[in-house]
Scaffold this active site. Structure first.
Site, PDB file in Angstrom:
ATOM      1  N   SER A 106     -21.219 -10.828  -6.459  1.00 46.54           N
ATOM      2  CA  SER A 106     -21.434 -11.113  -6.900  1.00 46.54           C
ATOM      3  C   SER A 106     -22.124 -12.355  -7.355  1.00 46.54           C
ATOM      4  CB  SER A 106     -21.872 -10.330  -8.546  1.00 46.54           C
ATOM      5  OG  SER A 106     -21.382 -10.082  -9.609  1.00 46.54           O
ATOM      6  N   ASP A 248     -28.625 -13.951 -10.768  1.00 52.52           N
ATOM      7  CA  ASP A 248     -27.630 -13.379 -10.438  1.00 52.52           C
ATOM      8  C   ASP A 248     -27.936 -13.326  -8.935  1.00 52.52           C
ATOM      9  OD1 ASP A 248     -26.845 -11.096 -10.564  1.00 52.52           O
ATOM     10  OD2 ASP A 248     -25.390 -11.201 -10.666  1.00 52.52           O
ATOM     11  N   ASP A 250     -26.648 -11.385  -6.725  1.00 54.81           N
ATOM     12  CA  ASP A 250     -27.071  -9.697  -5.913  1.00 54.81           C
ATOM     13  C   ASP A 250     -28.043  -8.974  -7.334  1.00 54.81           C
ATOM     14  OD1 ASP A 250     -24.563  -9.639  -8.298  1.00 54.81           O
ATOM     15  OD2 ASP A 250     -24.358  -7.593  -7.762  1.00 54.81           O
ATOM     16  N   ASP A 252     -27.859  -7.956 -10.165  1.00 57.07           N
ATOM     17  CA  ASP A 252     -27.763  -7.115 -11.320  1.00 57.07           C
ATOM     18  C   ASP A 252     -27.838  -7.571 -13.329  1.00 57.07           C
ATOM     19  OD1 ASP A 252     -25.460  -8.327 -10.998  1.00 57.07           O
ATOM     20  OD2 ASP A 252     -24.075  -6.465 -10.589  1.00 57.07           O
TER      21      ASP A 252
HETATM   22 MG    MG Z   1     -23.563  -9.181  -9.765  1.00 56.98          MG
END
Ligand code: MG
Length: 458
Positions: A106, A248, A250, A252
């Protein structure tokens, strides 16, 4: 940040080469696959799991290692390649897989990586089931199969297309396209750049991409906070853009920069997205206990209510499903719309915010000023879990008039704001978050807790 391998309900995270290795990833794959075989029997048919990864250089090695573990307990693997975390959730459900795996750390720095697990509904396993997976991993309780029953791996490159189609379906694509927004997107060389640019182009935007190549060599610290996004702020000004978005690695989480190059921040993302959703329908919203009151104000204007949950994406997602919420998420820029999936999704955030700008015919700075009139402050104080209980008890004594919610640490609601004290799941620290309408009042709540911590620790 902790140097040991951390195993939580949503998966594991560690430093590559130090405690997170291919061997660890393979055993984690074996544990997850064994768990799925025991819990999701499908009339003897072999189960399949989607595996995706963010752009970190260690991603391919760890994804292949997890896949190897899954195959060695008889699970078929669908390799999605470099995709976003919400993308894996979407494909897990779209392909009717028994589970999903995302290899990502993340927003954590490049030396980290992690393995995130999803069940067939696209959500992290609840604590009880996560405990079973962890136990199987730690005791090496794997049900390995012979070479004939070994799982097979296939590739699937449809994630971005399926994802974009679902996001476009929740907004008025044509009217957004008519507005011809100029948008700067900073994807920090993570997994969100390619799909993010494509979505924005489908929405008729002129896109200025910053760090959109998924090289995994992060151009700046990857958490989308104010201090890490000075480059994006400058670029928005230079490009004369209507808005700047930051993902970010990834993808999300989503942070917003206004047309003047001002970092609006992540707390606004959910409130602005919710404002658009509530302009088109009514229903409940869900947010965790640490999320700004802006969401309550936006919901109240629409005559709607907000359900508060413990911190953690899965808690919000479950509350949304149980209560049929029309929007939800977390104050860290994580917006969840169940029409797309029960996962925080920066693409959903971008589309809904552009939808709001189009519908209101206002700039993002004007919209942010409308929803935001709060000062939030977050601090992290060293304190072990036994002492945190004492701190909470003393805080209750100090604020006898407050409404107290003990779902996750303790949240105190006052007429002028709120205060949330919660222990970290991974370190001996407590997080203290306060929000009121003035910087001084917010500081006072934080300082009061700081004083109590000093008393308790002696
Ligand atoms: Mg993330």
């Amino acid at each position: 940040m902790a140097a040991e391998l951390i195993i939580t309900i949503s998966g594991m995270r560690g430093i590559v080469g130090r405690n997170l290795t291919a061997a660890v990833a393979t055993e984690y794959g074996c544990a997850f696959g064994t768990f799925l075989n025991r819990n999701c029997a499908d009339n003897g048919r072999s189960l399949s799991v989607c595996v995706g990864r963010d752009s970190r250089p260690s991603g391919r090695m760890l994804a292949e290692a997890v896949a190897d573990g899954l195959c060695s307990v008889g699970i078929d693997v669908v390799d999605l390649g470099i995709v976003t975390t919400p993308g894996v959730g979407i494909m897990t459900r779209h392909l009717k897989c028994a589970g999903g795996v995302v290899v990502t750390a993340s927003h954590n720095p490049g030396e980290y990586n992690g393995i995130k697990l999803l069940l067939d509904n696209g959500i992290a396993p609840p604590a009880r089931l996560a405990g079973q997976i962890k136990e199987a991993f730690l005791t090496k309780d794997f049900e390995l199969v012979d070479s004939v029953s070994r799982g097979r791996t296939s590739q699937n490159d449809r994630t971005d297309a399926v994802h974009i189609e679902k996001v476009l379906a929740i907004v008025d694509k044509d009217s957004i396209a008519e507005a011809k927004f100029k948008v700067v997107l900073d994807s920090v060389n993570g997994a969100g750049g390619r799909v993010g640019v494509k979505l924005l182009e489908e929405l008729g935007c002129e896109v200025v991409g910053v760090n959109t190549e998924p090289t995994g060599q992060f151009a700046h610290e990857p958490e989308p906070t104010r201090e890490n996004l000075t480059g994006l702020c400058e670029e928005v000004g230079r490009a004369n853009a209507a808005i700047g978005f930051a993902q970010d690695p990834d993808a999300d989480r989503l942070a917003i920069v206004d047309e003047g190059g001002r970092y609006i921040g992540e707390e606004y993302t959910l409130a602005l997205a919710a404002k658009y959703v509530f302009s088109r329908c009514t229903g409940m919203a869900a947010a965790n206990l640490s999320t700004s009151r802006m969401i309550d104000d936006v919901a109240a204007q629409a005559g709607c209510e907000v359900i508060r949950t413990a911190v953690g994406e899965a808690n919000v997602a479950e509350a949304m499903i149980d209560n049929g919420c029309v929007i939800g998420g977390e104050g860290n820029g994580g917006v969840i719309d169940l029409r797309v999936g029960p996962v925080r999704d920066s693409l959903v955030g971008m589309a809904l915010v552009l939808g709001l700008m189009t519908e209101a015919g206002k700039s993002i700075s004007a919209l942010a000023d409308e929803v935001g009139c709060y000062y939030m402050n977050k601090v992290k104080l060293k304190c072990d879990s036994e002492k945190i209980k004492l701190v909470i008890d003393r805080t209750k004594e100090r604020f006898t008039g407050a409404r107290v919610d003990l779902t996750d640490g303790a949240r105190f609601d006052f007429a002028d704001g709120w205060l949330h004290i919660r222990p970290s799941n991974t370190e001996p620290v407590m997080r203290v978050i306060a929000e009121t309408k003035t910087a001084e009042a917010t500081r006072k709540y934080i300082d009061t807790v700081g004083g109590i911590v000093k008393e308790v620790l002696g």
